[in-house]
Design a protein around this motif. Structure first.
Motif, PDB file in Angstrom:
ATOM      1  N   VAL A  58       0.882  -0.973  -0.103  1.00 50.91           N
ATOM      2  CA  VAL A  58       0.041  -0.042  -0.119  1.00 50.91           C
ATOM      3  C   VAL A  58       0.676   1.308   0.048  1.00 50.91           C
ATOM      4  N   ALA A  59       0.470   2.148  -0.927  1.00 50.38           N
ATOM      5  CA  ALA A  59       1.366   3.451  -1.003  1.00 50.38           C
ATOM      6  C   ALA A  59       1.304   4.329   0.130  1.00 50.38           C
ATOM      7  N   ASP A  60       2.425   5.002   0.838  1.00 51.22           N
ATOM      8  CA  ASP A  60       2.574   5.918   1.656  1.00 51.22           C
ATOM      9  C   ASP A  60       1.458   7.058   1.501  1.00 51.22           C
ATOM     10  N   ALA A  61       0.632   7.453   2.435  1.00 48.32           N
ATOM     11  CA  ALA A  61      -0.344   8.544   2.332  1.00 48.32           C
ATOM     12  C   ALA A  61      -0.918   8.954   3.739  1.00 48.32           C
ATOM     13  N   ASN A  80       5.297   2.801   5.123  1.00 48.73           N
ATOM     14  CA  ASN A  80       5.975   1.351   4.888  1.00 48.73           C
ATOM     15  C   ASN A  80       5.203   0.173   5.227  1.00 48.73           C
ATOM     16  N   GLY A  81       3.958   0.136   5.140  1.00 43.64           N
ATOM     17  CA  GLY A  81       3.266  -0.952   5.312  1.00 43.64           C
ATOM     18  C   GLY A  81       2.710  -1.010   6.926  1.00 43.64           C
ATOM     19  N   TRP A  96      -4.666   7.113  20.317  1.00 47.31           N
ATOM     20  CA  TRP A  96      -3.510   6.901  19.443  1.00 47.31           C
ATOM     21  C   TRP A  96      -3.636   5.359  19.247  1.00 47.31           C
ATOM     22  N   LEU A  97      -3.529   5.008  18.040  1.00 49.57           N
ATOM     23  CA  LEU A  97      -3.604   3.464  17.579  1.00 49.57           C
ATOM     24  C   LEU A  97      -2.550   3.340  16.669  1.00 49.57           C
ATOM     25  N   ARG A  98      -1.971   2.160  16.603  1.00 53.83           N
ATOM     26  CA  ARG A  98      -1.019   1.692  15.732  1.00 53.83           C
ATOM     27  C   ARG A  98      -1.046   0.130  15.240  1.00 53.83           C
ATOM     28  N   GLY A  99      -0.695  -0.096  14.178  1.00 53.88           N
ATOM     29  CA  GLY A  99      -0.550  -1.574  13.739  1.00 53.88           C
ATOM     30  C   GLY A  99      -0.066  -1.599  12.249  1.00 53.88           C
ATOM     31  N   GLY A 100      -0.232  -2.954  11.687  1.00 52.60           N
ATOM     32  CA  GLY A 100       0.122  -3.058  10.348  1.00 52.60           C
ATOM     33  C   GLY A 100      -0.836  -2.940   9.196  1.00 52.60           C
ATOM     34  N   VAL A 101      -0.508  -2.888   7.938  1.00 54.76           N
ATOM     35  CA  VAL A 101      -1.592  -2.792   6.606  1.00 54.76           C
ATOM     36  C   VAL A 101      -1.125  -3.901   6.096  1.00 54.76           C
ATOM     37  N   GLY A 102      -2.200  -4.482   5.607  1.00 45.99           N
ATOM     38  CA  GLY A 102      -2.102  -5.625   4.668  1.00 45.99           C
ATOM     39  C   GLY A 102      -1.897  -4.879   3.217  1.00 45.99           C
ATOM     40  N   LEU A 117      -9.097  -0.101  15.975  1.00 45.42           N
ATOM     41  CA  LEU A 117      -9.568   0.383  14.802  1.00 45.42           C
ATOM     42  C   LEU A 117      -9.607  -0.867  13.946  1.00 45.42           C
ATOM     43  N   ASP A 118     -10.678  -0.907  12.931  1.00 44.47           N
ATOM     44  CA  ASP A 118     -10.739  -1.918  11.872  1.00 44.47           C
ATOM     45  C   ASP A 118     -10.993  -1.163  10.510  1.00 44.47           C
ATOM     46  N   GLY A 119     -10.351  -1.322   9.581  1.00 42.30           N
ATOM     47  CA  GLY A 119     -10.505  -0.474   8.468  1.00 42.30           C
ATOM     48  C   GLY A 119      -9.961  -1.114   7.388  1.00 42.30           C
ATOM     49  N   ARG A 120     -10.306  -0.584   5.797  1.00 40.83           N
ATOM     50  CA  ARG A 120      -9.921  -1.029   4.561  1.00 40.83           C
ATOM     51  C   ARG A 120      -9.591   0.019   3.637  1.00 40.83           C
ATOM     52  N   LEU A 121      -8.485   0.201   3.043  1.00 41.18           N
ATOM     53  CA  LEU A 121      -8.391   1.117   2.188  1.00 41.18           C
ATOM     54  C   LEU A 121      -9.105   0.875   0.937  1.00 41.18           C
ATOM     55  N   GLN A 122      -9.851   1.847   0.432  1.00 35.04           N
ATOM     56  CA  GLN A 122     -10.811   1.437  -1.117  1.00 35.04           C
ATOM     57  C   GLN A 122     -10.285   2.423  -2.000  1.00 35.04           C
ATOM     58  N   GLU A 123      -9.881   1.805  -2.985  1.00 34.99           N
ATOM     59  CA  GLU A 123      -9.089   2.301  -4.276  1.00 34.99           C
ATOM     60  C   GLU A 123      -8.060   3.225  -3.990  1.00 34.99           C
ATOM     61  N   GLY A 124      -7.444   3.064  -3.123  1.00 35.32           N
ATOM     62  CA  GLY A 124      -6.242   4.208  -2.475  1.00 35.32           C
ATOM     63  C   GLY A 124      -6.912   5.496  -2.353  1.00 35.32           C
ATOM     64  N   LYS A 125      -8.292   5.607  -2.218  1.00 36.38           N
ATOM     65  CA  LYS A 125      -8.829   7.059  -2.112  1.00 36.38           C
ATOM     66  C   LYS A 125      -9.391   7.474  -0.916  1.00 36.38           C
TER      67      LYS A 125
END
Length: 212
Positions: A58-61, A80-81, A96-102, A117-125
């Motif tokens: 996943v791109a940095d953003a 960096n993931g 404040w929360l931290r963790g990895g990104v698949g 926090l449970d989330g998902r990146l949608q189309e990078g937007k």
């Protein structure tokens, strides 16, 4: 009448022998013994290697937004993931929360006191997800941020007090933040998004983009 002589008898025997030899040559059988051919050696089958699935990290953003009930703000920064997130109502409630990104954009971040926090990146937007903090459950959407919007943090010690401030700058310029003084949270003063400068108790501090 005279009997045939020995010469005639010998000639008859020669003719008979020649006849028998000719008969044997013309009536002989062919050799029918089968020719042995070795069985072909089986060829070993080489299994094709399993293709390696290539995944793009996943791109940095950074992403900022509001909860669905419009009571609080949420910001997530990915580097960096890994990700860092901040939940803030602008008054006293923050986390404040931290963790990895698949590689598929999924994330599960955790913080103090069971915050999650449970989330998902949608189309990078945008990031769509939920937050469980302090007994509350919040759904949120955070859109990709363009500077100066984003997530900022400042930590320092001023007049023997430990300060920890967090700010979310939204795309419309609004700021939502909390400044914690020795464990006592309260509304944070505004920062200058261009420089990160902020004045706390007469001291000038610099809030910087928060990264994992």
């Amino acid at each position: 009448m005279k009997r045939p002589g020995p010469l005639l008898t010998l000639l008859a025997g020669l003719l008979l022998g020649l006849f028998l030899l000719t008969l044997d040559a013309t009536s002989g059988t062919k050799n029918t013994t089968p020719t042995y051919k070795p069985a072909p050696t089986p060829t070993a089958t080489v299994a094709s290697p399993t293709p390696t699935v290539s995944r793009t990290p996943v791109a940095d953003a950074s992403y900022t937004g509001r909860t669905d009930d419009d009571t609080s703000s949420v910001a997530v920064t990915i580097r960096n993931g890994k990700a860092i997130a901040y939940f803030c109502d602008g008054r006293t409630k923050e986390s404040w929360l931290r963790g990895g990104v698949g590689d598929d954009g999924s994330m599960r971040l955790t913080g103090r006191n069971g915050a999650e926090l449970d989330g998902r990146l949608q189309e990078g937007k945008r990031i769509r997800g939920t937050l469980d903090i302090g007994g509350g459950h919040y759904a949120f959407t955070a859109a990709k941020a363009v500077k100066p919007s984003g997530l900022y943090r400042a930590t320092a010690r001023v007049r023997n007090a430990k300060l920890d401030g967090g700010w979310i700058v939204l795309p419309d310029g609004r700021q939502v933040g909390i400044l914690d003084r020795d464990g006592k949270p309260g509304p944070a003063p505004r920062i200058d998004p261009a420089t990160g400068a902020v004045t706390v108790d007469g001291e000038q501090l610099t809030a910087r983009p928060a990264t994992p």
